[in-house]
Every structure is written in structure tokens, then in C-alpha cells.
Write an enzyme that holds these catalytic residues in place. Structure first.
Site, PDB file in Angstrom:
ATOM      1  CD  GLU A   1     -22.996  -1.190 -43.935  1.00  0.00           C
ATOM      2  OE1 GLU A   1     -23.967  -0.009 -43.336  1.00  0.00           O
ATOM      3  OE2 GLU A   1     -22.072   0.283 -44.322  1.00  0.00           O
TER       4      GLU A   1
ATOM      5  N   GLY B   1     -12.288  15.457 -48.466  1.00  0.00           N
ATOM      6  CA  GLY B   1     -13.726  17.433 -47.862  1.00  0.00           C
ATOM      7  C   GLY B   1     -13.626  16.785 -46.395  1.00  0.00           C
ATOM      8  NE  ARG B   2     -18.385  21.244 -44.262  1.00  0.00           N
ATOM      9  CZ  ARG B   2     -19.273  20.701 -44.815  1.00  0.00           C
ATOM     10  NH1 ARG B   2     -19.734  20.270 -45.272  1.00  0.00           N
ATOM     11  NH2 ARG B   2     -20.012  22.187 -45.275  1.00  0.00           N
ATOM     12  CB  ILE B   3     -14.931  12.841 -43.439  1.00  0.00           C
ATOM     13  CG1 ILE B   3     -16.126  13.232 -42.341  1.00  0.00           C
ATOM     14  CG2 ILE B   3     -14.583  12.043 -42.501  1.00  0.00           C
ATOM     15  CD1 ILE B   3     -16.974  12.136 -42.670  1.00  0.00           C
TER      16      ILE B   3
ATOM     17  NE  ARG C   1     -16.692  15.281 -56.404  1.00  0.00           N
ATOM     18  CZ  ARG C   1     -17.733  15.725 -55.618  1.00  0.00           C
ATOM     19  NH1 ARG C   1     -18.674  15.512 -56.304  1.00  0.00           N
ATOM     20  NH2 ARG C   1     -17.815  16.071 -54.622  1.00  0.00           N
TER      21      ARG C   1
ATOM     22  CB  ALA D   1     -15.993   6.259 -47.849  1.00  0.00           C
ATOM     23  NE  ARG D   2     -23.513   6.767 -47.185  1.00  0.00           N
ATOM     24  CZ  ARG D   2     -22.701   7.214 -46.149  1.00  0.00           C
ATOM     25  NH1 ARG D   2     -21.836   6.813 -45.498  1.00  0.00           N
ATOM     26  NH2 ARG D   2     -23.488   7.889 -45.698  1.00  0.00           N
TER      27      ARG D   2
ATOM     28  CG  HIS E   1     -22.257   2.475 -41.399  1.00  0.00           C
ATOM     29  ND1 HIS E   1     -23.170   1.988 -42.475  1.00  0.00           N
ATOM     30  CD2 HIS E   1     -22.093   3.717 -40.857  1.00  0.00           C
ATOM     31  CE1 HIS E   1     -23.160   3.200 -42.805  1.00  0.00           C
ATOM     32  NE2 HIS E   1     -22.329   4.357 -42.022  1.00  0.00           N
ATOM     33  CB  ILE E   2     -19.710   2.805 -34.593  1.00  0.00           C
ATOM     34  CG1 ILE E   2     -18.222   2.088 -35.444  1.00  0.00           C
ATOM     35  CG2 ILE E   2     -20.448   0.963 -34.889  1.00  0.00           C
ATOM     36  CD1 ILE E   2     -17.289   1.773 -33.816  1.00  0.00           C
TER      37      ILE E   2
END
Length: 324
Positions: free
Chosen positions: A268, A155-157, A177, A238-239, A286-287
């Protein structure tokens, strides 16, 4: 009637001021709205909610918000918001896509450089007073030029990461995907890999840039880690739950992969204790979006969505509303 907006914790002051030009605004203390119960106590008094990813906007919260018209998440993700419940309640949901791509990609590369070149380990060595002169065998790391990066999520990132990696002389493989347009593949010299398993097997560096979904939850598990080359590095901006942290800790301690750089975590703000002691594991809190420019842009995008919805702007004129 004057509309009321709840911001769950302090954000960039200029964003708060922008909302205060239109509405009554209340800003929570950091940590005040990290659970469902705390939101349930107050949500009935507000017309708009600007939460962080740490605030669980559940079906109960949404149904208790009898005045609530919009939830504008202070993030590109929205896995903390029950989208289906919001739709059923007629509550609009917005996120902040696009504005954090560059800062997040910078962070991914920072983690990669720190991990590949053992920067944190070397700094600790120096700070502990152990540096006694140049050593030809100390802190030997991975040279990035000529290596291959596998990007999970173009995606964008993911695209921003690929552009940066290409500048380091890194070849790009990606799994997504959907295959990206041919022109972009040519620009990045990127090769599409239909299976994540193949991506893991072929990459010296595996960068996670996918959204968190049922399909991507624990996509990087023990089996996937075993497929990675023993020198390979895992980078996650990501996550957290995309990675099975127990399996990752085991792989790092056993030397099954070469290292990991993580900015996000499965539970987290808790971090798996074995990651804290794992070799060549760089951890940041998470920065990825933590630049002055990006945090202001995130806040303004969320604020503009709130202003648009409460002022009655048609949905098609509010570009960051979530439609699923």
C-alpha cells in the site's frame, strides 16, 4: 511544561479538539509523514505521537524521540511500530481494538456481496451503455445461502463477520491460534478447523481477519490458493501481506479461484497491476473502518491513551495500551 502532540495527518476534527483541550497539537499534511526521514526531522520536539499505519515508527524514530512518552496508533494494528524498540526506550504504545469490528465486518460482507454477485462488473456494463434488456445468462454469480465460509482469524472482527454470514444462511468454519469458547461455537454453529490448509479446501468463501505476523505473512500463497475450490471467493480486510498478491493475480487470471474482494494490499498504496485487470476482482482503498462513527471512536480511543499517559494515569487504567 506544555506537552506537544503530533498527529501525522488530518483526522476527525472533534478528536483534534479534545487533544487541544490538554496539549499543544500539530497536525501534519496528508502524506507528509509516510517515511522514516520525515518523522526523524521532527520527532524530537514531541511528547506524544498519533500516527497512521502509513507512518513507519521505527527504532530510529523512537530513539530520536528524546521527549516521546507514548505512541497511540490510529488503528487496531500496530505492525508499523517497532514494539521492542519502544519497550526498550520506555515509550508506551497504544492501539484501538474493538471499536472498528462492526464497520470492518460490514466491509467484508460488502466485498463478498459485490464479488459473489459481480456488482462492479455489472455496473460498469450498464454505465458503458451496453445494457439492452434482461438477459437470462448475464452476470451469473454465487448464491450465498447454503454456502460455507472459512474465517481465518476469529478475533473481534472475525466473530462479527461470522454473525453477519450466519444471517445469510452461510455455514461457518474457522481457523484461529486458539479455539474460541464452546458457547460461541454453539451460537454461530461454527466448526473449528485446526489446519489452514483444510479450511481453504472446504470453504466456498475464505475471509481473512487475522493479524499480520511472521506466521501469517503470505499465509495465502500459491499453494494455498490451489487448495481452494475453483469457484471459491477470497475476501481480505485484514492486512495486505497476508496474501501473496503475485500468486493471487495468477490464480485469478488462470481461473483457479472464482474471485477476490480486497480492501488491503501488500505494498500500500501500490496495487499489483495484474490485480487491476483480474476477472471478478473487487478492490477498495482500505476503507473497512470508514464510517463517521468508527473513525471518531478510533481517534478518541487513541486520544484518551495519550491523555492518560501524559497525565500519569497508571497503565492498568488505560485499557488500550499494547502489552506483548
Amino acid at each position: 511544561m506544555s506537552y506537544r502532540v503530533l498527529i501525522t495527518e488530518p483526522i476527525v476534527e472533534s478528536v483534534i479538539q479534545k487533544l487541544e483541550e490538554h496539549f499543544k497539537v500539530e497536525v501534519g499534511e496528508r502524506g507528509q509523514f509516510y517515511d522514516e526521514a520525515s518523522l526523524l526531522e521532527v520527532i524530537g520536539d514531541f511528547d506524544a505521537l498519533l500516527p497512521m499505519l502509513s507512518s513507519p515508527v521505527t527504532d530510529k524514530v523512537l530513539n530520536a524521540g528524546n521527549r516521546l512518552k507514548v505512541v497511540a496508533n490510529h488503528a487496531v494494528g500496530y505492525n508499523n511500530v517497532d514494539i521492542e524498540a519502544a519497550q526498550q526506550a520506555g515509550i508506551k504504545v497504544a492501539n484501538t481494538p474493538g471499536v472498528l469490528s462492526e464497520s470492518s465486518a460490514d466491509c467484508a460482507m460488502a466485498l463478498l456481496l459485490a464479488t459473489a454477485r459481480k456488482i462492479v462488473e455489472a455496473q460498469d456494463f450498464l454505465y458503458e451503455g451496453k445494457f439492452d434488456g434482461w438477459d437470462p445468462l448475464s452476470f451469473l454469480g454465487m448464491e450465498l445461502n447454503g454456502k460455507t465460509m472459512g474465517i481465518f482469524g476469529m478475533g473481534r472482527i472475525g466473530k462479527a463477520v461470522a454473525r453477519r454470514a450466519k444471517g445469510f444462511g452461510i455455514s461457518i468454519l474457522y481457523h484461529n491460534r486458539n479455539r474460541v469458547e464452546k458457547e460461541l461455537e454453539q451460537e454461530l454453529d461454527a466448526e473449528y478447523i485446526p489446519k489452514l490448509e483444510t479450511l481453504a479446501e472446504r470453504a466456498d468463501i475464505l475471509s481473512l481477519n487475522c493479524p499480520l505476523t511472521d506466521e501469517t505473512h503470505h499465509a495465502i500463497d500459491a499453494e494455498m490458493l490451489k487448495r481452494m475450490p475453483s469457484h471459491a471467493l477470497l475476501i481480505n480486510t485484514a492486512r495486505g501481506p497476508v496474501v501473496d498478491e503475485e500468486a493471487l493475480a495468477e490464480a485469478l487470471h488462470n481461473g483457479e479461484i472464482g474471485g477476490a474482494g480486497l480492501d488491503v494490499f501488500e505494498e500500500e498504496p501500490e496495487v499489483h497491476p495484474r490485480l487491476l485487470t483480474a476477472p471478478n476482482c473487487v478492490l477498495t482503498p482500505h476503507i473497512a473502518s470508514a464510517t463517521h462513527e468508527t473513525r471518531k471512536a478510533i481517534g478518541m480511543l487513541a486520544a484518551n491513551a495519550i491523555i492518560g499517559v501524559l497525565d500519569g494515569t497508571p497503565d492498568e487504567q488505560i485499557p488500550n495500551l499494547v502489552h506483548v
